[in-house]
Motif scaffolding. Structure first.
Motif, PDB file in Angstrom:
ATOM      1  N   ASP A 140      42.810  41.631  40.158  1.00 57.45           N
ATOM      2  CA  ASP A 140      42.234  40.376  41.107  1.00 57.45           C
ATOM      3  C   ASP A 140      40.648  40.811  41.038  1.00 57.45           C
ATOM      4  O   ASP A 140      39.703  39.983  41.653  1.00 57.45           O
ATOM      5  CB  ASP A 140      42.547  40.503  42.200  1.00 57.45           C
ATOM      6  N   ASN A 141      40.071  42.024  40.708  1.00 56.07           N
ATOM      7  CA  ASN A 141      38.675  42.306  40.686  1.00 56.07           C
ATOM      8  C   ASN A 141      38.145  41.785  39.429  1.00 56.07           C
ATOM      9  O   ASN A 141      36.870  42.089  39.675  1.00 56.07           O
ATOM     10  CB  ASN A 141      38.497  43.944  40.834  1.00 56.07           C
ATOM     11  N   LEU A 142      38.684  41.241  38.730  1.00 60.85           N
ATOM     12  CA  LEU A 142      38.071  40.784  37.466  1.00 60.85           C
ATOM     13  C   LEU A 142      38.285  39.302  37.249  1.00 60.85           C
ATOM     14  O   LEU A 142      39.085  38.569  37.964  1.00 60.85           O
ATOM     15  CB  LEU A 142      38.626  41.459  36.155  1.00 60.85           C
ATOM     16  N   ALA A 143      37.160  38.677  36.468  1.00 63.53           N
ATOM     17  CA  ALA A 143      37.372  37.155  36.429  1.00 63.53           C
ATOM     18  C   ALA A 143      36.894  36.742  34.780  1.00 63.53           C
ATOM     19  O   ALA A 143      36.109  37.611  34.260  1.00 63.53           O
ATOM     20  CB  ALA A 143      36.118  36.569  37.256  1.00 63.53           C
ATOM     21  N   GLN A 146      33.489  34.194  30.090  1.00 62.85           N
ATOM     22  CA  GLN A 146      33.119  33.323  29.006  1.00 62.85           C
ATOM     23  C   GLN A 146      34.302  33.624  28.003  1.00 62.85           C
ATOM     24  O   GLN A 146      35.194  34.509  27.864  1.00 62.85           O
ATOM     25  CB  GLN A 146      31.796  33.624  28.697  1.00 62.85           C
ATOM     26  N   SER A 147      34.422  32.700  27.257  1.00 67.02           N
ATOM     27  CA  SER A 147      35.556  32.814  25.823  1.00 67.02           C
ATOM     28  C   SER A 147      35.014  32.156  24.992  1.00 67.02           C
ATOM     29  O   SER A 147      34.902  30.769  25.078  1.00 67.02           O
ATOM     30  CB  SER A 147      36.848  32.475  26.359  1.00 67.02           C
ATOM     31  N   PRO A 180      43.227  43.592  30.857  1.00 71.73           N
ATOM     32  CA  PRO A 180      42.176  43.667  31.554  1.00 71.73           C
ATOM     33  C   PRO A 180      41.480  44.872  31.219  1.00 71.73           C
ATOM     34  O   PRO A 180      40.078  44.842  31.305  1.00 71.73           O
ATOM     35  CB  PRO A 180      42.645  43.817  33.114  1.00 71.73           C
ATOM     36  N   ASN A 181      41.990  45.777  30.485  1.00 75.00           N
ATOM     37  CA  ASN A 181      41.270  47.041  30.168  1.00 75.00           C
ATOM     38  C   ASN A 181      40.864  46.846  28.757  1.00 75.00           C
ATOM     39  O   ASN A 181      39.624  47.577  28.350  1.00 75.00           O
ATOM     40  CB  ASN A 181      42.385  48.373  30.130  1.00 75.00           C
ATOM     41  N   ALA A 182      41.503  46.145  28.018  1.00 79.79           N
ATOM     42  CA  ALA A 182      40.848  45.926  26.528  1.00 79.79           C
ATOM     43  C   ALA A 182      41.207  44.476  25.950  1.00 79.79           C
ATOM     44  O   ALA A 182      42.371  44.296  25.317  1.00 79.79           O
ATOM     45  CB  ALA A 182      41.573  46.870  25.688  1.00 79.79           C
ATOM     46  N   SER A 219      34.539  40.035  33.561  1.00 83.92           N
ATOM     47  CA  SER A 219      33.250  40.558  34.379  1.00 83.92           C
ATOM     48  C   SER A 219      33.797  40.734  35.888  1.00 83.92           C
ATOM     49  O   SER A 219      35.105  40.338  36.287  1.00 83.92           O
ATOM     50  CB  SER A 219      32.041  39.614  34.427  1.00 83.92           C
ATOM     51  N   LEU A 220      33.509  41.487  36.728  1.00 86.38           N
ATOM     52  CA  LEU A 220      33.738  41.553  38.004  1.00 86.38           C
ATOM     53  C   LEU A 220      33.779  40.398  38.779  1.00 86.38           C
ATOM     54  O   LEU A 220      32.821  39.573  38.625  1.00 86.38           O
ATOM     55  CB  LEU A 220      32.758  42.620  38.862  1.00 86.38           C
ATOM     56  N   ALA A 221      34.771  40.108  39.506  1.00 88.30           N
ATOM     57  CA  ALA A 221      34.961  38.748  40.316  1.00 88.30           C
ATOM     58  C   ALA A 221      33.938  38.551  41.446  1.00 88.30           C
ATOM     59  O   ALA A 221      33.629  39.503  42.064  1.00 88.30           O
ATOM     60  CB  ALA A 221      36.393  38.689  40.651  1.00 88.30           C
ATOM     61  N   PRO A 222      33.236  37.474  41.665  1.00 85.73           N
ATOM     62  CA  PRO A 222      32.511  37.277  42.523  1.00 85.73           C
ATOM     63  C   PRO A 222      33.317  37.568  44.137  1.00 85.73           C
ATOM     64  O   PRO A 222      34.258  37.031  44.083  1.00 85.73           O
ATOM     65  CB  PRO A 222      31.876  35.927  42.282  1.00 85.73           C
ATOM     66  N   SER A 223      32.517  38.150  44.952  1.00 87.32           N
ATOM     67  CA  SER A 223      32.992  38.053  46.224  1.00 87.32           C
ATOM     68  C   SER A 223      32.746  36.974  47.174  1.00 87.32           C
ATOM     69  O   SER A 223      32.284  35.954  46.664  1.00 87.32           O
ATOM     70  CB  SER A 223      32.118  39.355  47.123  1.00 87.32           C
ATOM     71  N   GLU A 224      33.650  36.889  48.214  1.00 86.59           N
ATOM     72  CA  GLU A 224      33.535  35.580  49.041  1.00 86.59           C
ATOM     73  C   GLU A 224      33.427  35.807  50.501  1.00 86.59           C
ATOM     74  O   GLU A 224      33.871  36.854  50.937  1.00 86.59           O
ATOM     75  CB  GLU A 224      35.011  34.751  48.878  1.00 86.59           C
ATOM     76  N   LYS A 225      32.614  35.062  51.109  1.00 85.69           N
ATOM     77  CA  LYS A 225      32.547  35.100  52.383  1.00 85.69           C
ATOM     78  C   LYS A 225      32.296  33.869  53.313  1.00 85.69           C
ATOM     79  O   LYS A 225      31.556  33.031  52.621  1.00 85.69           O
ATOM     80  CB  LYS A 225      30.982  36.035  52.862  1.00 85.69           C
TER      81      LYS A 225
END
Length: 284
Positions: A140-143, A146-147, A180-182, A219-225
């Motif tokens: 969940d920490n990744l997003a 692009q592809s 997610p690792n490779a 890449s790291l998933a963006p945080s939310e607030k």
């Protein structure tokens, strides 16, 4: 004393024999009677690089009169029907039907036996491939940032009317299958759709190539607030008037982005709202 021939008895014998012959002949399995057939209809001689058959009956039905035993046997063994489309041109036309075995054609009740066929020219066009995703990443920490797709475009080939209404080329990436690792390249099938999103499938139209390769980049998933929304007023109301209050809809919004920037943000402001010279309630 000699007796003459018994004419009545002889005549009756002849009549009975004739009657028996007629009955036996009429009920004989080899008598000529109509036999019904339904044969698969196959188009031959189609120049697939130039034309496509878009409408043709799958079978042809007919009756033949002849030796019932022979017709029944050939019906059991199977009859095929063909239309020769060599040199055919686009449009709807009637073509003669040929039967196999060939001698059956001479026994068909309503000759000539024909079939109505619709033909369209082959068309081509190029479409960009759009990537869509299903599922979710296992981390969940990744997003998916692009592809890249290779190739980025495909060429459609098929009947003119089908190619014309096909407007989208789609490839679906299952995020649950991405390591997610490779992250590795994924080979995705190309699906074709019309402007309303309805899939265009079958052998009538095809994408060349039929698959594309996707290279996912994570890449790291963006945080939310979630923060409060505050109005930003400018100007002053008319003399003798003052703001009595306000109501916002919505009162909160959700921000996504860099975690360090979100930590410094507690509220956001609206665009400037002018109350200059106002004498009544405002709605903006």
């Amino acid at each position: 004393m000699s007796r003459g021939p018994n004419v009545p008895i002889a005549a009756a014998s002849v009549g009975l024999s004739l009657l028996l012959w007629v009955v036996v002949y009429t009920n004989s399995p080899t008598a000529n009677q109509p036999v019904s057939f339904t044969a698969p209809l196959v188009a031959q001689g189609v120049e697939e690089a130039r034309i496509a058959v878009t409408k043709i009956d799958p079978t042809v039905a007919f009756s033949a009169i002849g030796d019932v035993t022979r017709l029944t046997a050939v019906r059991r063994d199977g009859v095929t029907a063909t239309v020769d489309l060599s040199g055919a041109t686009p449009g709807t036309a009637t073509y003669p039907v040929r039967l196999s075995p060939p001698w059956l054609s001479d026994l068909v009740v309503n000759r000539p036996l024909t079939a109505r066929v619709t033909i369209e020219p082959i068309a081509r066009k190029t479409l960009p491939v759009t990537l869509d995703t299903v599922g979710r990443l296992r981390d969940d920490n990744l997003a998916l940032s692009q592809s890249a797709l290779e190739p980025a475009e495909v060429t459609l080939r098929g009947p003119e009317s089908v190619v014309r209404r096909t407007t989208k080329a789609l490839a679906t990436l299952d995020l649950g299958e991405v390591d997610p690792n490779a992250p590795r390249e994924a080979v995705l099938a190309v699906r074709l759709a019309d402007a309303e999103g309805n899939l265009v499938s079958g052998a009538r139209v095809a994408a060349e190539p039929p698959t594309v390769t996707a290279t996912p980049v994570l890449s790291l998933a963006p945080s939310e607030k979630t923060v409060l929304v505050s109005p930003l007023f400018e100007g002053t109301p008319a003399a003798g008037f003052a703001p009595a209050g306000y109501r916002l809809d919505p009162e909160q919004i959700t921000l996504r982005g860099d975690a360090s920037l979100l930590a410094q943000t507690s509220k956001v402001f609206t665009e400037p709202i002018s109350v200059r010279g106002a004498r009544n309630d405002l709605s903006v």
